[in-house]
Design a protein around this motif. Structure first.
Motif, PDB file in Angstrom:
ATOM      1  N   ASP A  29      -0.236   2.047   9.309  1.00  0.00           N
ATOM      2  CA  ASP A  29       0.618   1.483   8.267  1.00  0.00           C
ATOM      3  C   ASP A  29       0.227   0.030   8.004  1.00  0.00           C
ATOM      4  OD1 ASP A  29       1.919   3.905   8.436  1.00  0.00           O
ATOM      5  OD2 ASP A  29       3.555   3.133   9.673  1.00  0.00           O
ATOM      6  N   PHE A  77       0.572   6.655  -4.475  1.00  0.00           N
ATOM      7  CA  PHE A  77       1.526   6.003  -3.583  1.00  0.00           C
ATOM      8  C   PHE A  77       2.858   6.745  -3.454  1.00  0.00           C
ATOM      9  CE2 PHE A  77      -1.322   2.750  -5.309  1.00  0.00           C
ATOM     10  CZ  PHE A  77      -1.845   2.247  -4.128  1.00  0.00           C
ATOM     11  N   GLU A  79       5.845   8.583  -2.168  1.00  0.00           N
ATOM     12  CA  GLU A  79       6.441   8.807  -0.847  1.00  0.00           C
ATOM     13  C   GLU A  79       5.670   8.122   0.279  1.00  0.00           C
ATOM     14  OE1 GLU A  79       6.822  13.026  -0.399  1.00  0.00           O
ATOM     15  OE2 GLU A  79       8.473  13.159  -1.845  1.00  0.00           O
ATOM     16  N   ARG A  80       4.937   7.060  -0.055  1.00  0.00           N
ATOM     17  CA  ARG A  80       4.161   6.350   0.970  1.00  0.00           C
ATOM     18  C   ARG A  80       4.508   4.867   1.051  1.00  0.00           C
ATOM     19  NH1 ARG A  80      -1.393   6.146  -0.387  1.00  0.00           N
ATOM     20  NH2 ARG A  80      -1.658   5.332   1.724  1.00  0.00           N
ATOM     21  N   ILE A  97       2.908   0.159   3.249  1.00  0.00           N
ATOM     22  CA  ILE A  97       2.199   1.358   2.812  1.00  0.00           C
ATOM     23  C   ILE A  97       1.922   2.193   4.056  1.00  0.00           C
ATOM     24  CG2 ILE A  97       0.151   2.281   1.670  1.00  0.00           C
ATOM     25  CD1 ILE A  97      -0.087  -0.340   0.157  1.00  0.00           C
ATOM     26  N   ASN A  98       2.447   3.395   4.079  1.00  0.00           N
ATOM     27  CA  ASN A  98       2.304   4.258   5.246  1.00  0.00           C
ATOM     28  C   ASN A  98       1.020   5.083   5.182  1.00  0.00           C
ATOM     29  OD1 ASN A  98       4.940   3.643   6.476  1.00  0.00           O
ATOM     30  ND2 ASN A  98       5.783   4.693   4.692  1.00  0.00           N
ATOM     31  N   ASN A  99       0.455   5.348   6.353  1.00  0.00           N
ATOM     32  CA  ASN A  99      -0.689   6.257   6.482  1.00  0.00           C
ATOM     33  C   ASN A  99      -1.819   5.865   5.529  1.00  0.00           C
ATOM     34  OD1 ASN A  99      -2.079   8.479   7.519  1.00  0.00           O
ATOM     35  ND2 ASN A  99      -1.258   9.870   5.969  1.00  0.00           N
ATOM     36  N   THR A 100      -2.334   4.659   5.692  1.00  0.00           N
ATOM     37  CA  THR A 100      -3.336   4.133   4.769  1.00  0.00           C
ATOM     38  C   THR A 100      -4.626   4.953   4.769  1.00  0.00           C
ATOM     39  OG1 THR A 100      -4.109   2.597   6.480  1.00  0.00           O
ATOM     40  CG2 THR A 100      -2.495   1.765   4.888  1.00  0.00           C
ATOM     41  N   ASP A 104      -7.020   3.146  -0.486  1.00  0.00           N
ATOM     42  CA  ASP A 104      -6.027   2.078  -0.624  1.00  0.00           C
ATOM     43  C   ASP A 104      -6.656   0.688  -0.597  1.00  0.00           C
ATOM     44  OD1 ASP A 104      -3.956   3.948  -0.734  1.00  0.00           O
ATOM     45  OD2 ASP A 104      -3.705   3.962   1.444  1.00  0.00           O
TER      46      ASP A 104
END
Length: 220
Positions: A29, A77, A79-80, A97-100, A104
């Motif tokens: 993240d 993007f 749900e992230r 930003i989750n789970n890059t 990205d």
């Protein structure tokens, strides 16, 4: 995966303003920091995050935002991305930003259209090498064969060092592909008791990470 966050405050943007640089491992993240100057309560304000000047990353307007009633967020993007609701009163418009992913990578702009259109640029770099993995391949009472494996994008250079930080002669690096990623493996045979480090370096990211192992040889 442990969040790796490296912020460099002295990179210059085209306008001459300081640009923040955030470097993270892939699949981790990333927190992109942003606050107006001076800080004000943002609960009833507007701020807009865009990537490379085009893609909408996150939009907030007085409680309505990309995760609650606002449309237009780029599919990349969905749900992230999340903001820090409890920090808005402190002037914090940062997002996570989750789970890059490698896609990205880029320049993110944090814009405050009602605050003199203040704009702050943050560079996100995805691909920092995680801690290398050390494995014992073979050993006797006189020597031990060690292997170090590392990955990242760009692929890091790998060196073995002793407890005095001397770079040690090792076998030629071996490059392999696995699961869509490139790995570099370096083997070394050590013949004395000591603490050894495998150091992975990505010069273009100004990133370095190491793993350590202790070797005790009974035959000395």
């Amino acid at each position: 995966m442990e969040l790796l966050l490296l912020v460099c405050l002295c990179l210059l943007s085209c306008s001459g303003d300081a640009r923040v640089r955030v470097v993270v491992e892939q699949d981790s993240d990333a927190v992109l920091p942003c606050s107006p100057n001076p800080k004000v309560d943002l609960t009833g304000q507007v701020f807009d995050w865009k990537k490379d000047g085009q893609k909408e990353v996150f939009f907030y307007d007085s409680g309505i935002h990309s995760n609650k009633g606002h449309t237009g967020q780029d599919k990349q993007f969905w749900e992230r991305v999340e903001h820090f609701q409890d920090q808005l009163k402190n002037g914090d418009a940062s997002i996570k930003i989750n789970n890059t992913k490698m896609a990205d990578n880029g320049i993110y702009s944090c814009i405050f259209p009602r605050l003199q259109s203040q704009t702050f640029d943050i560079e996100l770099v995805v691909g920092a090498a995680p801690e290398p993995y050390i494995k014992i391949l073979a050993e006797t009472k006189h020597w031990r064969l060690l292997q170090c494996e590392a990955h990242g994008d760009p692929l890091p250079t790998v060196e073995w060092k002793d407890s005095d930080n001397n770079t040690l002669p090792a076998e030629k690096p071996h490059i392999s592909e696995r699961g869509g990623r490139s790995y570099v493996t370096v083997k070394i045979t050590v013949t004395k008791t000591d603490n050894y480090s495998c150091v992975a370096t990505q010069e273009t990211l100004s990133h370095q990470v190491a793993a350590n192992t202790s070797v005790l040889l009974a035959g000395e």
